[in-house]
Motif scaffolding. Structure first.
Motif, PDB file in Angstrom:
ATOM      1  N   ASN A 276       2.080 -15.897 -15.212  1.00 16.68           N
ATOM      2  CA  ASN A 276       2.333 -14.861 -14.212  1.00 16.68           C
ATOM      3  C   ASN A 276       1.901 -13.516 -14.767  1.00 16.68           C
ATOM      4  OD1 ASN A 276       4.481 -15.023 -16.085  1.00 16.68           O
ATOM      5  ND2 ASN A 276       5.815 -13.821 -14.725  1.00 16.68           N
ATOM      6  N   LEU A 278       1.613  -9.333 -14.002  1.00 19.25           N
ATOM      7  CA  LEU A 278       2.085  -8.200 -13.210  1.00 19.25           C
ATOM      8  C   LEU A 278       1.278  -6.959 -13.576  1.00 19.25           C
ATOM      9  CD1 LEU A 278       5.980  -8.600 -13.264  1.00 19.25           C
ATOM     10  CD2 LEU A 278       4.404  -9.148 -11.407  1.00 19.25           C
ATOM     11  N   GLU A 292      -7.316  -5.970 -10.550  1.00 23.88           N
ATOM     12  CA  GLU A 292      -6.903  -7.175  -9.828  1.00 23.88           C
ATOM     13  C   GLU A 292      -8.109  -7.983  -9.383  1.00 23.88           C
ATOM     14  OE1 GLU A 292      -4.081  -8.538  -6.051  1.00 23.88           O
ATOM     15  OE2 GLU A 292      -4.194  -6.429  -6.662  1.00 23.88           O
ATOM     16  N   SER A 307      -0.699 -16.531 -11.363  1.00 28.46           N
ATOM     17  CA  SER A 307      -0.278 -15.707 -10.224  1.00 28.46           C
ATOM     18  C   SER A 307      -0.377 -14.231 -10.603  1.00 28.46           C
ATOM     19  CB  SER A 307       1.156 -16.052  -9.810  1.00 28.46           C
ATOM     20  OG  SER A 307       2.058 -15.752 -10.864  1.00 28.46           O
ATOM     21  N   LYS A 309       0.462 -10.160  -9.333  1.00 27.47           N
ATOM     22  CA  LYS A 309       1.239  -9.320  -8.431  1.00 27.47           C
ATOM     23  C   LYS A 309       1.178  -7.878  -8.925  1.00 27.47           C
ATOM     24  CE  LYS A 309       5.846  -8.797  -6.372  1.00 27.47           C
ATOM     25  NZ  LYS A 309       7.243  -9.323  -6.358  1.00 27.47           N
ATOM     26  N   THR A 310       0.945  -6.938  -7.973  1.00 23.06           N
ATOM     27  CA  THR A 310       0.923  -5.518  -8.294  1.00 23.06           C
ATOM     28  C   THR A 310       2.219  -4.889  -7.819  1.00 23.06           C
ATOM     29  OG1 THR A 310      -1.484  -5.424  -8.087  1.00 23.06           O
ATOM     30  CG2 THR A 310      -0.294  -3.334  -7.968  1.00 23.06           C
ATOM     31  N   VAL A 311       2.895  -4.149  -8.705  1.00 22.00           N
ATOM     32  CA  VAL A 311       4.179  -3.523  -8.373  1.00 22.00           C
ATOM     33  C   VAL A 311       4.064  -2.018  -8.559  1.00 22.00           C
ATOM     34  CG1 VAL A 311       5.501  -5.572  -8.995  1.00 22.00           C
ATOM     35  CG2 VAL A 311       5.054  -3.818 -10.711  1.00 22.00           C
ATOM     36  N   GLN A 316      10.764  -3.904 -10.374  1.00 20.20           N
ATOM     37  CA  GLN A 316      10.255  -5.134  -9.782  1.00 20.20           C
ATOM     38  C   GLN A 316       9.654  -6.092 -10.813  1.00 20.20           C
ATOM     39  OE1 GLN A 316       7.839  -2.655  -6.847  1.00 20.20           O
ATOM     40  NE2 GLN A 316       8.465  -4.374  -5.533  1.00 20.20           N
TER      41      GLN A 316
END
Length: 505
Positions: A276, A278, A292, A307, A309-311, A316
């Motif tokens: 994962n 981030l 990304e 996976s 994900k941008t926070v 988060q």
């Protein structure tokens, strides 16, 4: 005569023990028989005692026994000054590659030893040996050894600098493969002639990594290393594909393992782990978009279960994150992820250079391996290991390990105003190399070679000579003291038992 541990000489004070034992043998006065005791005054009774040593030879032997024992423990040696031998120079060959190295340079080595050069092994301590006697050994004992941990020739060069005088000619013969040269290039003051060769076994093939894809196939990364470089090939196949004879699949403890058919490499476990990632964008949303996109290309090419994900809020960020790209110069909690890439804080400086991830041993780079660098943060007091470097050798990305976390300090930005990395077709490949840690340590299989310019140490102008104490030889005298100790002990036991113990106690 000298003593290596003179503190044991204080043990000679133990001779006070036999002195006290012999003096304590108090002899009682003799009883005299007389006809009448009427004339003897009762008040004048006195005791008579004798404090004389009774057995002088036995006393001397016991004292000598303790003195000799103390001298023995003090490690007596006889120091002898050795005249410096008139040696023309040294010839050095590593022991683990002796056979192949000698065959490569046989005419040169033979002519040097005939001219009076001493033969030494190029290993720690540089043991001297007679080359003729070494060559008379059975061939089986001279076979090349494949070291589990490759010796570091640069560290040995530093040690050699302390063992020989700067004026002494030194001829060194070794392989030129990269795995023998690690760390920082040394600076020495040696009269060094270093000749290298490319070993015959200069091609290796191995499985670098393997994992299951989303559709259940096995993706294999196969490495091939040659003197000019190392390349990796990616391929997919199904577990039940009987037609693919290049790989062998086995199951151990419920885990799939893959190996190259006919290869001696240990089987590689097929990974089932998912990663994962981030991205904390902060105020750099444009940078996050470029990053990304590159990471999506990595996922598409590698087919790994990843996976992204941008926070926008640090709250988060999930615990146990594999990778965290902290696109901010604000302080970051280093416990948030196993790997953290952070924008380094500082003043941005305009530069006209390029950056590369090729490593320090690449003599020249193709244009497509260079990425234009326009801005950078000035790096100061860097204790981290460079990962990406600019054209001046300064780190652009540096790795620092803190406890269980890898901190990557980025001295630029993922932004076209700072560099051309985001426009480069190599951007996804750089990120793949950065993020994917192989299952196998490929240093054992690395067959790349270095040029003389790359491996040759920096020769300094400062001259030095061999330390004076190296011309002194210490000859141990312990065996003579052991012999003396045994003789004295035997004599002491004989004297102690020649009379009844009541007479010598």
């Amino acid at each position: 005569m000298q003593f290596l541990t003179p503190i044991w000489l204080f043990g000679a004070a133990a001779i006070i023990i036999p002195v006290l034992i012999h003096l304590w043998n108090i002899r009682s006065g003799k009883v005299l028989k007389v006809g009448s005791v009427s004339l003897i005054d009762a008040a004048s009774r006195k005791s008579s005692r004798s404090f004389k040593l009774l057995d002088i030879p036995l006393f001397i032997l016991r004292c000598l026994l303790l003195i000799v024992l103390a001298l023995l423990l003090a490690m007596p040696v006889l120091q002898k000054k050795m005249q410096a031998a008139k040696v023309k120079g040294w010839v050095l060959i590593p022991k683990e590659t002796f056979t192949e190295t000698y065959q490569k340079f046989k005419p040169t080595v033979d002519s040097l030893t005939k001219a009076g050069y001493e033969f030494h092994y190029f290993n720690s301590g540089f043991a001297k040996s007679d080359l003729k006697k070494v060559l008379l050994k059975p061939k089986d004992s001279l076979k090349t050894i494949s070291p589990a941990t490759f010796p570091n020739y640069w560290n040995l060069a530093r040690e050699l600098d302390t063992k020989t005088a700067s004026t002494l000619p030194v001829y060194l013969f070794t392989p030129n493969q990269m795995q023998y040269f690690t760390g920082e290039k040394p600076q020495v003051a040696l009269n060094l002639k270093w000749q290298t060769y490319t070993p015959a076994d200069s091609v290796s093939t191995w499985i670098q990594d393997a994992w299951f894809t989303a559709n259940g196939e096995i993706r294999v990364v196969q490495g091939t290393s040659k003197p000019l470089g190392t390349a990796y090939a990616y391929s997919n196949f199904k577990n039940d594909d009987k037609a693919n004879s290049a790989y062998t699949i086995n199951t151990t403890d419920g885990k799939a393992q893959i190996s190259l058919t006919g290869n001696k490499q240990e089987p590689v476990t097929v990974s089932t782990d998912a990663q994962n990632i981030l991205i904390y964008a902060d105020n750099n949303s444009l940078d996050a978009n470029y990053l990304e996109a590159a990471l999506q290309a990595v996922i598409q090419f590698s087919q790994r279960p990843i996976s992204i994900k941008t926070v926008a809020n640090p709250a988060q960020i999930q615990a146990n994150t594999e990778w965290l790209f902290w696109l901010s110069d604000k302080p970051v909690n280093k416990a948030l992820a196993k790997n953290i890439l952070v924008y380094e804080k500082g003043k941005a400086t305009s530069v006209n250079s390029w950056m590369s991830n090729a490593g320090e041993f690449t003599p020249s780079l193709a244009d497509d391996e260079k990425v234009g660098l326009f801005k950078a943060i000035t790096a100061t007091d860097i204790k981290a290991e460079p990962v990406w470097q600019d054209g001046f050798g300064k780190p652009v990305l540096a790795l620092e390990q803190q406890n269980q976390t890898n901190i990557y300090h980025f001295y630029s930005r993922f932004n076209p105003a700072w560099n051309n990395l985001v426009w480069s077709s190599n951007f996804p490949a750089w990120m793949l190399k950065l993020m994917v840690k192989p299952e196998v340590d490929n240093s054992v299989y690395d067959k790349r070679v270095l040029s003389a310019k790359q491996y040759m140490p920096v020769i300094g102008s400062e001259q030095h000579t061999v330390a004076a104490e190296k011309s002194i030889e210490n000859k141990s005298l312990s065996r003579y003291f052991w012999l003396t100790l045994i003789i004295i002990f035997a004599a002491e036991r004989w004297l102690a038992h020649r009379k009844p113990k009541t007479e010598i106690a």
